[in-house]
Design an enzyme around this catalytic site. Structure first.
Site, PDB file in Angstrom:
ATOM      1  CD  GLU A 182      -2.736  19.179  -1.674  1.00  0.00           C
ATOM      2  OE1 GLU A 182      -3.861  18.877  -2.128  1.00  0.00           O
ATOM      3  OE2 GLU A 182      -1.690  19.115  -2.349  1.00  0.00           O
ATOM      4  CG  ASP A 212     -10.481 -14.792   3.131  1.00  0.00           C
ATOM      5  OD1 ASP A 212      -9.703 -15.333   3.936  1.00  0.00           O
ATOM      6  OD2 ASP A 212     -10.234 -14.704   1.916  1.00  0.00           O
TER       7      ASP A 212
END
Length: 730
Positions: free
Chosen positions: A614, A534
């Protein structure tokens, strides 16, 4: 001036670059809302109509005029007891037990700069960036004064709201509801857009028509919650990303909240947003003041994309603070999904060595380093290092990690306590427990009473000892349960309804002290992922862990919903191991990287366990993160598809504010045999410009890319991703 007052008709007008907000003091001293929308000039009073309407009462002042009723007029701050039967913003219980408040205009002030709120987060601005209007209202019987704050940041199309209540009388009042903002619409066919969810699947977009009755979102959990976000949108039926009217309402608060939209008997709509009124009952003694948290409003006549951009810019530039407000955050590796609680100091160093070799810039030590914590059932509150587990002091471990060229960060959960802890054994009354009842547990833990200063001060002291003991440059601040059993051992029984508000003030005070003492530390907020994502937390923590769900495909939807109200830089996002620990899904490291790069980028896996191919991809991703950082975090963000409706392909874009470049990102959400070609239209380019695809060297016209689009290359397999970087060359 952005704020104007016309004395002859009592009209206040607030202008931004593209919008106007207008209200009026009428002949009875009531504050009526007149208009909010595209920029206009002149009085909008003509929009008001007056008729005799059955069962809509009339203020005593209006005499025999039965056409005047607050039950049908648009109100700026409606109160219980004025004859307005729609949702009120304010409910007061007077000393005599009555529920009534009759606010009338007393005066106003216009000031340069932006107001502040004691103990609460709020937008900030310099004197030349904002103006503030303060309107004073009073009830002469209740002896209460209400000051309505309006600050305008014209260049951002932002208006902020807050409210202050003062008891001017000699007897106590009780506040039973305090909303910050009310927005009344005289007419219109609107949709309500809100963002619901659950743990590990937050902020799903839901759009529904506003129908007769009330539609309510909110949190009773003591935090803003995974379930509903304190941000909502009112939009025309026809509003889409690039066209249409829409209004945003965002609450700068991290505790319980409530947002409502209500369509009344005459098809008028009221939208309100403020503190959760359940478990709230606040005694306001004589001479005391109370502040309602800030709400941030914005309007766009050009669709949802512009509305989001308004919030992205103002939150990035006038809400977030600290060293990393405008600079790249270090690429971090968090050990949680690599080890969970099963680690030693040597294991952490082993992970750090591989991370440093691949270009990672920070190692974050997550839960399990303190007390006797080898699982989640003990030791919260005992903030001292488990030196046996770590193989030495925290300072020694940090020096080893720093010697590898890595910064060091640490996980904390200061608001919680375990029953199996030295702290709880010494101070059981510091936890929220109702006398005579067994508490509700969450993740085997209880919540500390942060409404008590002595509790906050003690935890602050313990945490500061940890941070002072080593070169710590990052804190992950977690909160892993909802609040129940709300009872404070030091507050009298008639004032238990104040606790959750003061809990938030205690939390904010702690965070403010931390920022002042350690201005170089980057704090990442977290609450089981996105349970406290928030605007209030952004004031203290410029990035927030978006979700505990790190699955790339789920994250596309979670980050899509988050983007409506919050900037990209605020989104904590990591590349994690596959099969994913939340869903079991397998996606390529390339796809995981592209999704995580739409946020503050990092890793959460043991890089020793991935393949050489990777590892090379990790090196490349880190280089790309730095290459594109300014474009991603300071450019314009565009949602090109809606992953809740278009299930085949997700696409999003970052475009330079100067239209000089754009980064297009796509992920295939489903795979089909003999699939049709997918096309994506870009946004935010210079129509007359010529753009070169950096990877292929091909040239495209800006107008062509935006109107005709570009075909997405066909890729075999599930969840494949494609990225294209376009640079203007003519």
């Amino acid at each position: 001036m952005a704020i104007e007052y016309q004395k002859d008709n009592g009209i206040f007008t607030i202008h931004t670059l593209n919008t106007t907000y207008q209200m009026m003091i009428d002949e009875y001293g009531f504050l009526l809302h007149l208009y909010y929308g595209s920029r206009i000039s002149g009085s909008m009073k003509y929009l008001l109509t007056y008729y005799d309407r059955g069962f809509s009462g009339n203020p005593y002042d209006s005499g025999t005029d039965r056409t005047y009723s607050l039950d049908v007029l648009p109100m700026e701050y409606p109160c219980q007891g004025q004859g307005d039967f729609r949702t009120p913003a304010l409910i007061i219980q007077n000393q005599d037990g009555s529920y009534s408040c009759d606010l009338r205009y007393q005066g106003f002030q216009i000031k340069k700069g932006k107001y502040g709120l004691p103990g609460l987060p709020a937008i900030y601005a310099e004197e030349d960036e904002a103006e503030t209007l303060e309107i004073c209202m009073e009830d002469q019987i209740s002896f209460v004064r209400v000051t309505l704050f309006y600050s305008v940041l014209p260049e951002y199309d932002i208006i902020t709201r807050a409210v202050k209540l003062v008891n001017l009388g000699e007897a106590s009042l009780r506040l039973e509801k305090v909303y910050t903002v009310c927005l009344d619409f005289l007419y219109g066919d609107y949709d309500f857009i809100q963002f619901y969810g659950r743990h590990a699947m937050e902020r799903n977009l839901q759009r529904s028509p506003i129908v007769h009755g009330a539609q309510v979102i909110g949190s009773r959990r003591g935090s803003s919650s995974h379930q509903y976000n304190p941000f909502m949108i009112i939009a025309d039926k026809t509003t889409v990303e690039d066209m249409g009217n829409c209004y945003g309402l965002s609450f700068v608060y991290s505790g319980g909240f409530k947002g409502e939209v209500e369509k009344d008997q005459y098809n008028q709509i009221r939208a309100v947003l403020g503190l959760q009124d359940e478990l709230f009952s606040y005694e306001l003694r004589a001479g005391e003041s109370f502040y309602g948290p800030e709400a941030v409003l914005s309007f766009s006549s050009r669709g949802l994309s512009v509305l989001s951009g308004n919030y992205h810019r103002v939150y990035s530039e006038h809400l977030c603070r600290g060293k990393y407000k405008n600079k790249p955050r270090p690429v971090l590796l968090n050990n949680w999904e690599a080890t969970y609680f099963n680690f030693t100091g040597d294991k952490i160093c082993e992970i750090a060595k591989q991370a440093a070799a691949l270009g990672v810039e920070m190692l974050v030590l997550d839960d399990g380093w303190f007390g006797k914590r080898d699982n989640d059932a003990s030791s919260l509150g005992d903030w001292y290092v488990n030196e046996e587990k770590m193989g030495g002091t925290l300072g020694e471990l940090v020096k080893k990690v720093n010697s590898l060229g890595l910064k060091f960060g640490i996980w904390l959960e200061p608001e919680m306590v375990s029953e199996d802890s030295d702290l709880f054994r010494a101070h059981p009354d510091w936890a929220f427990i109702i006398p005579g009842r067994k508490p509700v547990r969450g993740r085997c833990q209880l919540v500390l009473d942060f409404s008590r200063k002595e509790v906050v001060d003690y935890i602050t002291e313990q945490v500061f000892k940890v941070l002072d003991s080593a070169n710590i440059e990052y804190v992950k601040w977690d909160m892993n349960r909802s609040i129940t059993d709300v009872f404070s051992a030091t507050r009298d029984n008639n004032n238990q309804g104040q606790i959750l508000y003061h809990y938030m003030l205690g939390l904010y005070a702690f965070l403010e002290k931390l920022l002042i003492r350690y201005p170089y530390i980057l704090i990442e907020g977290c609450s089981g992922g996105g349970g406290r994502f928030d605007a209030g937390m952004l004031y203290y923590t410029p990035q927030i862990w978006c979700s505990d769900n790190t699955d790339a495909i789920n994250r596309i939807r979670i980050q899509y919903g988050t983007s409506f109200g919050y900037p990209i830089a605020a989104v904590g996002a990591h590349v994690t191991a596959v099969p994913n620990h939340q869903t079991g899904r397998v996606t390529s490291i390339k796809t995981r990287g592209i999704v995580a790069m739409a946020g503050s980028f990092g890793y959460e896996l043991d890089l020793n366990k991935i393949t050489e191919e990777e590892k090379q991809c990790v090196r490349q991703q880190i280089q790309e993160y730095h290459k594109y950082w300014d474009l991603i975090h300071n450019g314009n963000y565009y949602r090109l598809t809606n992953p809740f409706e278009e299930t085949e392909l997700a696409a999003w874009e970052f475009a330079g504010a100067d239209q000089s470049e754009a980064l297009l990102n796509t992920v295939t959400m489903e795979a089909y045999g003999n699939p049709p070609t997918q096309y994506v239209k870009l946004k935010g380019l210079a129509p007359e410009g010529i753009y070169r695809d950096e990877f292929t060297g091909k040239l495209y016209g800006g107008a062509a890319l935006m109107t005709a689009g570009i075909p997405v290359p066909r890729m075999e397999g599930e969840y494949q991703s494609w990225q294209a970087h376009f640079i203007i060359c003519a």
